[in-house]
Write a protein that holds these residues in place. Structure first.
Motif, PDB file in Angstrom:
ATOM      1  N   GLU A  40       0.909  -1.338   0.022  1.00 22.98           N
ATOM      2  CA  GLU A  40      -0.050   0.086   0.041  1.00 22.98           C
ATOM      3  C   GLU A  40       0.817   1.149  -0.018  1.00 22.98           C
ATOM      4  OE1 GLU A  40      -2.683   1.942   3.302  1.00 22.98           O
ATOM      5  OE2 GLU A  40      -3.428  -0.031   2.505  1.00 22.98           O
ATOM      6  N   ARG A  41       1.797   1.300   0.586  1.00 19.58           N
ATOM      7  CA  ARG A  41       2.844   2.171   0.811  1.00 19.58           C
ATOM      8  C   ARG A  41       3.730   2.735  -0.587  1.00 19.58           C
ATOM      9  NH1 ARG A  41       8.937   1.993   3.281  1.00 19.58           N
ATOM     10  NH2 ARG A  41       9.151   4.292   4.132  1.00 19.58           N
ATOM     11  N   LYS A  42       4.098   1.496  -1.376  1.00 15.63           N
ATOM     12  CA  LYS A  42       4.791   1.900  -2.539  1.00 15.63           C
ATOM     13  C   LYS A  42       3.442   2.297  -3.649  1.00 15.63           C
ATOM     14  CE  LYS A  42       7.793  -2.010  -2.284  1.00 15.63           C
ATOM     15  NZ  LYS A  42       8.496  -3.248  -2.637  1.00 15.63           N
ATOM     16  N   LYS A  43       2.535   1.821  -3.679  1.00 12.68           N
ATOM     17  CA  LYS A  43       1.351   2.351  -4.504  1.00 12.68           C
ATOM     18  C   LYS A  43       1.094   3.762  -4.295  1.00 12.68           C
ATOM     19  CE  LYS A  43      -3.274   1.194  -6.274  1.00 12.68           C
ATOM     20  NZ  LYS A  43      -3.923   2.547  -6.195  1.00 12.68           N
ATOM     21  N   MET A  44       1.012   4.066  -3.027  1.00  9.23           N
ATOM     22  CA  MET A  44       0.634   5.473  -2.784  1.00  9.23           C
ATOM     23  C   MET A  44       1.694   6.548  -3.095  1.00  9.23           C
ATOM     24  SD  MET A  44      -1.037   7.282   0.944  1.00  9.23           S
ATOM     25  CE  MET A  44      -1.910   6.165   0.933  1.00  9.23           C
ATOM     26  N   MET A  45       3.061   6.032  -2.892  1.00  6.57           N
ATOM     27  CA  MET A  45       4.160   6.726  -3.348  1.00  6.57           C
ATOM     28  C   MET A  45       4.141   6.862  -4.821  1.00  6.57           C
ATOM     29  SD  MET A  45       6.798   5.416  -0.906  1.00  6.57           S
ATOM     30  CE  MET A  45       8.247   6.525  -1.002  1.00  6.57           C
ATOM     31  N   PHE A  46       3.782   5.892  -5.731  1.00  8.02           N
ATOM     32  CA  PHE A  46       3.481   5.848  -7.106  1.00  8.02           C
ATOM     33  C   PHE A  46       2.554   7.054  -7.282  1.00  8.02           C
ATOM     34  CE2 PHE A  46       1.265   4.652 -10.798  1.00  8.02           C
ATOM     35  CZ  PHE A  46       2.514   4.607 -11.832  1.00  8.02           C
ATOM     36  N   ASP A  47       1.509   6.747  -6.952  1.00 10.89           N
ATOM     37  CA  ASP A  47       0.204   7.459  -7.289  1.00 10.89           C
ATOM     38  C   ASP A  47       0.474   9.131  -6.985  1.00 10.89           C
ATOM     39  OD1 ASP A  47      -1.281   5.310  -8.170  1.00 10.89           O
ATOM     40  OD2 ASP A  47      -2.186   4.944  -6.251  1.00 10.89           O
ATOM     41  N   ARG A  48       1.212   9.404  -5.898  1.00 16.52           N
ATOM     42  CA  ARG A  48       1.359  10.755  -5.635  1.00 16.52           C
ATOM     43  C   ARG A  48       2.549  11.461  -6.258  1.00 16.52           C
ATOM     44  NH1 ARG A  48      -1.114  12.787  -0.917  1.00 16.52           N
ATOM     45  NH2 ARG A  48      -0.437  14.444  -1.446  1.00 16.52           N
ATOM     46  N   SER A  49       3.289  10.492  -7.364  1.00 19.40           N
ATOM     47  CA  SER A  49       4.384  11.170  -7.676  1.00 19.40           C
ATOM     48  C   SER A  49       4.388  11.518  -9.119  1.00 19.40           C
ATOM     49  CB  SER A  49       5.610  10.479  -7.352  1.00 19.40           C
ATOM     50  OG  SER A  49       5.803  10.209  -5.933  1.00 19.40           O
ATOM     51  N   ASP A  50       5.003  12.341  -9.807  1.00 23.44           N
ATOM     52  CA  ASP A  50       5.182  12.541 -11.358  1.00 23.44           C
ATOM     53  C   ASP A  50       6.450  12.027 -11.874  1.00 23.44           C
ATOM     54  OD1 ASP A  50       2.676  13.919 -11.412  1.00 23.44           O
ATOM     55  OD2 ASP A  50       3.629  15.694 -10.611  1.00 23.44           O
ATOM     56  N   ALA A  51       7.320  11.910 -10.884  1.00 27.19           N
ATOM     57  CA  ALA A  51       8.661  11.191 -11.452  1.00 27.19           C
ATOM     58  C   ALA A  51       9.390  10.711 -10.055  1.00 27.19           C
ATOM     59  CB  ALA A  51       9.596  12.454 -12.237  1.00 27.19           C
ATOM     60  N   PHE A  52      10.441   9.922 -10.507  1.00 29.19           N
ATOM     61  CA  PHE A  52      11.250   9.322  -9.470  1.00 29.19           C
ATOM     62  C   PHE A  52      12.585   9.599  -9.776  1.00 29.19           C
ATOM     63  CE2 PHE A  52       7.595   6.885 -10.720  1.00 29.19           C
ATOM     64  CZ  PHE A  52       6.748   6.642  -9.400  1.00 29.19           C
ATOM     65  N   VAL A  53      13.470  10.018  -8.419  1.00 25.83           N
ATOM     66  CA  VAL A  53      14.754  10.055  -8.372  1.00 25.83           C
ATOM     67  C   VAL A  53      15.509   9.241  -7.381  1.00 25.83           C
ATOM     68  CG1 VAL A  53      16.724  11.687  -7.881  1.00 25.83           C
ATOM     69  CG2 VAL A  53      14.666  12.745  -8.940  1.00 25.83           C
ATOM     70  N   VAL A  54      16.686   8.486  -7.821  1.00 27.19           N
ATOM     71  CA  VAL A  54      17.136   7.406  -6.800  1.00 27.19           C
ATOM     72  C   VAL A  54      18.489   7.772  -6.157  1.00 27.19           C
ATOM     73  CG1 VAL A  54      17.581   4.943  -6.736  1.00 27.19           C
ATOM     74  CG2 VAL A  54      15.811   5.529  -8.346  1.00 27.19           C
ATOM     75  N   LEU A  55      18.532   8.037  -5.057  1.00 26.98           N
ATOM     76  CA  LEU A  55      19.584   8.487  -4.548  1.00 26.98           C
ATOM     77  C   LEU A  55      20.493   7.124  -3.908  1.00 26.98           C
ATOM     78  CD1 LEU A  55      18.546  11.387  -1.987  1.00 26.98           C
ATOM     79  CD2 LEU A  55      20.475  11.292  -3.710  1.00 26.98           C
ATOM     80  N   PRO A  56      21.843   7.034  -3.520  1.00 26.37           N
ATOM     81  CA  PRO A  56      22.152   5.912  -3.058  1.00 26.37           C
ATOM     82  C   PRO A  56      21.619   5.559  -1.826  1.00 26.37           C
ATOM     83  CG  PRO A  56      23.992   7.782  -3.521  1.00 26.37           C
ATOM     84  CD  PRO A  56      22.561   8.256  -3.641  1.00 26.37           C
ATOM     85  N   GLY A  57      21.379   4.000  -1.683  1.00 25.57           N
ATOM     86  CA  GLY A  57      20.541   3.279  -0.656  1.00 25.57           C
ATOM     87  C   GLY A  57      20.901   1.835  -0.663  1.00 25.57           C
ATOM     88  N   GLY A  58      20.261   1.331   0.120  1.00 24.98           N
ATOM     89  CA  GLY A  58      20.592  -0.180   0.301  1.00 24.98           C
ATOM     90  C   GLY A  58      19.372  -1.121  -0.460  1.00 24.98           C
ATOM     91  N   LEU A  59      19.008  -2.359   0.044  1.00 23.58           N
ATOM     92  CA  LEU A  59      18.207  -3.067  -0.223  1.00 23.58           C
ATOM     93  C   LEU A  59      16.891  -2.859  -0.552  1.00 23.58           C
ATOM     94  CD1 LEU A  59      19.196  -6.474   1.569  1.00 23.58           C
ATOM     95  CD2 LEU A  59      20.323  -5.605  -0.775  1.00 23.58           C
ATOM     96  N   GLY A  60      16.342  -1.877   0.397  1.00 24.69           N
ATOM     97  CA  GLY A  60      15.046  -1.348   0.377  1.00 24.69           C
ATOM     98  C   GLY A  60      15.048  -0.335  -0.916  1.00 24.69           C
ATOM     99  N   THR A  61      16.006   0.361  -1.033  1.00 28.22           N
ATOM    100  CA  THR A  61      16.221   1.383  -2.533  1.00 28.22           C
ATOM    101  C   THR A  61      16.126   0.489  -3.665  1.00 28.22           C
ATOM    102  OG1 THR A  61      17.303   2.996  -0.762  1.00 28.22           O
ATOM    103  CG2 THR A  61      17.391   3.438  -3.379  1.00 28.22           C
ATOM    104  N   LEU A  62      17.015  -0.540  -3.371  1.00 31.39           N
ATOM    105  CA  LEU A  62      17.060  -1.517  -4.831  1.00 31.39           C
ATOM    106  C   LEU A  62      15.828  -1.875  -5.233  1.00 31.39           C
ATOM    107  CD1 LEU A  62      20.557  -3.457  -4.162  1.00 31.39           C
ATOM    108  CD2 LEU A  62      19.825  -2.248  -6.267  1.00 31.39           C
ATOM    109  N   ASP A  63      14.992  -2.630  -4.178  1.00 30.59           N
ATOM    110  CA  ASP A  63      13.799  -3.195  -4.260  1.00 30.59           C
ATOM    111  C   ASP A  63      12.822  -2.157  -5.066  1.00 30.59           C
ATOM    112  OD1 ASP A  63      11.166  -4.798  -3.827  1.00 30.59           O
ATOM    113  OD2 ASP A  63      10.854  -3.293  -2.378  1.00 30.59           O
TER     114      ASP A  63
END
Length: 221
Positions: A119-142
């Motif tokens: 539910e968290r991932k879907k809401m983050m997607f729905d509320r966003s127009d674009a995505f930027v990926v900073l350095p991170g760990g396994l969660g960021t990779l996922d």
């Protein structure tokens, strides 16, 4: 403390947007809200913290808002506080089982506590127009691989920008190229990620990007 409810909890603050960089969003862009994926740790070296701080500041100074995972720790907290302090709306979205663990950031414009990670991932997607990926760990990779997979399946055409600071994400880029080379993905899948080396470059891509005429199908996710 926030009043936690499962739709949203909103705290509205007055904002004054200051132009803090020469990077300026183009008038034709319709990228208004940017989701940032990043680590809940600081990483080794102060450069990662500085990078997250710069990105948050630039998002705000270019009149964009931030969606992120609601934490106060690691790069998550740095990018959120930088965007908030520079005048952006900051929308935090966190599942209830991580709320206590990640120590939710205060001063958010909106806080959404979801029942689970999906539910968290879907809401983050729905509320966003674009995505930027900073350095991170396994969660960021996922999160990154999932949003790429959704694009591969034609569920969206929102820009995905990989901030490959000092080649942090080069092994991921090489892995995607390897998957394509070995015939397990189409060549166009290697183009799902747009690459930037600095926060300024990432925001320049956002400023020239557009999600126009790119409907998403989040109900299928």
């Amino acid at each position: 403390m926030f009043e936690i409810i499962f739709s949203s909890s909103i705290s509205v603050k007055d904002k004054k947007v200051q132009v803090l960089s020469s990077v300026s969003a183009s008038s034709h862009t319709n990228i208004k809200t940017v989701c940032v994926y990043c680590g809940s740790r600081m990483g080794k070296g102060r450069e990662y913290e500085a990078l997250a701080n710069k990105l948050g500041t630039l998002i705000a100074s270019n009149r964009m808002n931030l969606v992120y995972g609601a934490g106060s720790i690691g790069l998550m907290g740095v990018v959120a506080r930088a965007a908030r302090d520079a005048g952006a709306d900051v929308i935090g979205i966190i599942p209830e089982h991580l709320d206590a663990i990640e120590i939710t950031q205060d001063g958010l414009t909106e806080l959404h506590v979801t029942r689970n990670m999906h539910e968290r991932k879907k809401m983050m997607f729905d509320r966003s127009d674009a995505f930027v990926v900073l350095p991170g760990g396994l969660g960021t990779l996922d999160e990154t691989l999932e949003i790429m997979t959704w694009a591969q399946l034609s569920l969206h055409k929102k820009p995905i920008i990989l901030l490959n600071h000092k080649n942090y994400w080069s092994p991921l880029i090489q892995l995607v190229d390897h998957v394509v080379k070995e015939g397990f993905a189409a060549e166009e899948n290697a183009k799902l990620l747009q690459l930037a080396e600095t926060a300024e470059e990432a925001v320049e891509i956002l400023a020239s990007a557009s999600a126009e005429n790119a409907p998403s199908s989040s109900e299928l996710m």
